[in-house]
Structures are given as structure tokens and as C-alpha cells.
Scaffold this motif. Structure first.
Motif, mmCIF file in Angstrom:
data_model
loop_
_atom_site.group_PDB
_atom_site.id
_atom_site.type_symbol
_atom_site.label_atom_id
_atom_site.label_comp_id
_atom_site.label_asym_id
_atom_site.label_seq_id
_atom_site.Cartn_x
_atom_site.Cartn_y
_atom_site.Cartn_z
ATOM 1 N N LEU A 1 -10.994 30.819 45.064
ATOM 2 C CA LEU A 1 -11.027 31.235 43.917
ATOM 3 C C LEU A 1 -12.313 31.860 43.174
ATOM 4 C CD1 LEU A 1 -7.645 28.807 42.958
ATOM 5 C CD2 LEU A 1 -8.143 30.963 43.493
ATOM 6 N N PRO A 2 -12.160 32.687 41.960
ATOM 7 C CA PRO A 2 -12.913 33.134 41.640
ATOM 8 C C PRO A 2 -13.939 31.936 40.498
ATOM 9 C CG PRO A 2 -11.590 34.571 41.334
ATOM 10 C CD PRO A 2 -10.855 33.214 41.842
ATOM 11 N N GLU A 3 -15.292 32.033 40.897
ATOM 12 C CA GLU A 3 -16.080 31.167 39.808
ATOM 13 C C GLU A 3 -15.817 30.819 38.996
ATOM 14 O OE1 GLU A 3 -20.856 29.864 39.158
ATOM 15 O OE2 GLU A 3 -20.413 30.834 40.698
ATOM 16 N N TYR A 4 -15.628 32.192 37.922
ATOM 17 C CA TYR A 4 -14.928 32.070 35.980
ATOM 18 C C TYR A 4 -13.940 30.623 35.850
ATOM 19 C CZ TYR A 4 -11.542 35.430 36.406
ATOM 20 O OH TYR A 4 -10.372 35.752 36.873
ATOM 21 N N LEU A 5 -12.671 30.761 36.961
ATOM 22 C CA LEU A 5 -11.379 30.654 37.372
ATOM 23 C C LEU A 5 -11.825 28.671 37.273
ATOM 24 C CD1 LEU A 5 -8.786 31.156 36.676
ATOM 25 C CD2 LEU A 5 -7.755 31.856 38.817
ATOM 26 N N VAL A 6 -12.594 28.408 37.896
ATOM 27 C CA VAL A 6 -12.700 27.169 38.730
ATOM 28 C C VAL A 6 -14.183 26.583 38.791
ATOM 29 C CG1 VAL A 6 -10.478 27.312 39.890
ATOM 30 C CG2 VAL A 6 -12.740 27.672 41.284
#
Length: 198
Positions: free
Chosen positions: A10-15
Motif C-alpha cells: 500500500l502507499p506510504e502516505y496511507l500506512v
């Protein structure tokens, strides 16, 4: 909510970057899951916190910070976060994630990926203690030290929503456990001539 294995893709900004890295070693980790940044964003939006916080800190000038004025405002901001309720859907999502991760009992700690500071909770079904620990973690962003740091570094009290790791055990215990397991895995790979193939 995402498992560590799911967080890997998943994208870094999300997790968070650390959650993605831990996803590579999810089978070595204690039970854990990631609360995505959108969960906190939803809490702020649905409780109308951004305009309330903006109004609260309106008198603060980043160019010339009055610390005597800032300190009581931070106390009020912390109380505002702690006094705001999550939507019932969010509460049920958190409780379901705790059950799915088998974190319904025992100590757990919550922290931001890449940050050592954490909040400890003694989990019990349905998960109210963990919910309170999550709100305390969010409220920590509005303490005097945290707000002053943001004013000094970014010139604003505003913050970005961020993910949260929920991990079985006291703070530090899972990290030490993971390090021990990774060393053992590395030693086994060395012995088998598999280093460099992972």
C-alpha cells in the motif's frame, strides 16, 4: 484497517514506510495491524475539529510565539480531541480489526510508524481501552511540546493525518522480539548459504 502483509503493497502516505517494511516480515512479528491515515482524517472531519482548532489557535503568530498564551491553548486542544467521539462505524471497524488480529486481550501498544512514542492499553473485548489509547495518541499531537515543534519547523499548528500501528505487547517488546527473530533468520540463512537470495 490493514494487516502488515497488506500494508507491504500500500502507499506510504496511507500506512507509513515502517509498516510497509514490517510487512516483509509479518510472519515474524507479534500480532499487529495498521490503522490508515484516512481513519484519523475521518475523525477530524466528522467531528468538525479543523475549524475549531483553527479558531482556538487564531491568536498564535508563528513569527513571534507567545509561549504563555500557547500553553493553555494546547491544554484546551488536547481536551477537545479527547472529548470528541468517533462515529459508531469507525468504532466498530476498530473493534473488528482487534478481533481479526486476535488482540482482544492482553497488553497492546499504539504508535505512529517510525516513531517510538506510544500509548499502552490493556485490551479487553470489545476494545474500549484500545480506542481510548488511540485518542490519547492523537491528543499527544496537541501537547505544548508537539505544537511548539510544528510552529518552529513548519510555521503552523496544522498537522497531516498519519497511520497508527497497533501491536501486541508493551512498547519496545515487539521491536526487540522482531530484532531477535530477524537475527536468528539471518544466521540460519548464512548457515544454509541463502544470504543474498532474500
Amino acid at each position: 484497517m490493514y494487516t502488515l502483509s497488506e500494508a507491504q503493497g500500500l502507499p506510504e502516505y496511507l500506512v507509513g514506510a515502517e509498516s510497509r517494511w514490517l510487512g516483509r516480515y509479518a510472519d515474524l512479528m507479534p500480532s499487529a495491524f495498521v490503522i490508515p491515515s484516512g481513519f484519523e482524517e475521518g475523525f477530524y472531519r466528522h467531528t468538525n475539529l479543523p475549524p475549531q482548532l483553527s479558531a482556538l489557535f487564531a491568536a498564535i503568530r508563528p513569527q513571534r510565539i507567545d509561549e504563555d498564551l500557547l500553553e493553555p491553548l494546547c491544554v484546551q486542544a488536547v481536551a477537545l480531541i479527547l472529548g470528541s467521539a468517533l462515529l459508531d462505524d469507525q468504532v466498530q471497524q476498530l473493534y473488528l480489526a482487534l478481533r481479526n488480529a486476535e488482540l482482544g486481550s492482553g497488553p497492546v501498544h499504539l504508535r505512529r510508524p517510525g516513531v517510538r512514542h506510544s500509548q499502552l492499553a490493556q485490551a479487553r473485548v470489545p476494545g474500549t481501552e484500545v480506542l481510548h489509547a488511540l485518542k490519547r495518541l492523537w491528543a499527544d499531537d496537541w501537547t505544548f511540546v508537539a505544537v511548539l515543534d510544528r510552529l518552529d519547523t513548519s510555521g503552523s499548528v496544522a498537522l497531516e493525518a498519519a497511520p497508527v500501528l497497533v501491536i501486541r505487547g508493551d512498547a519496545g517488546q515487539p521491536d526487540a522480539e522482531l530484532a531477535t527473530r530477524l537475527k536468528a533468520t539471518r544466521a540460519w540463512m548464512n548457515a544454509e548459504g541463502l544470504v543474498g537470495l532474500e
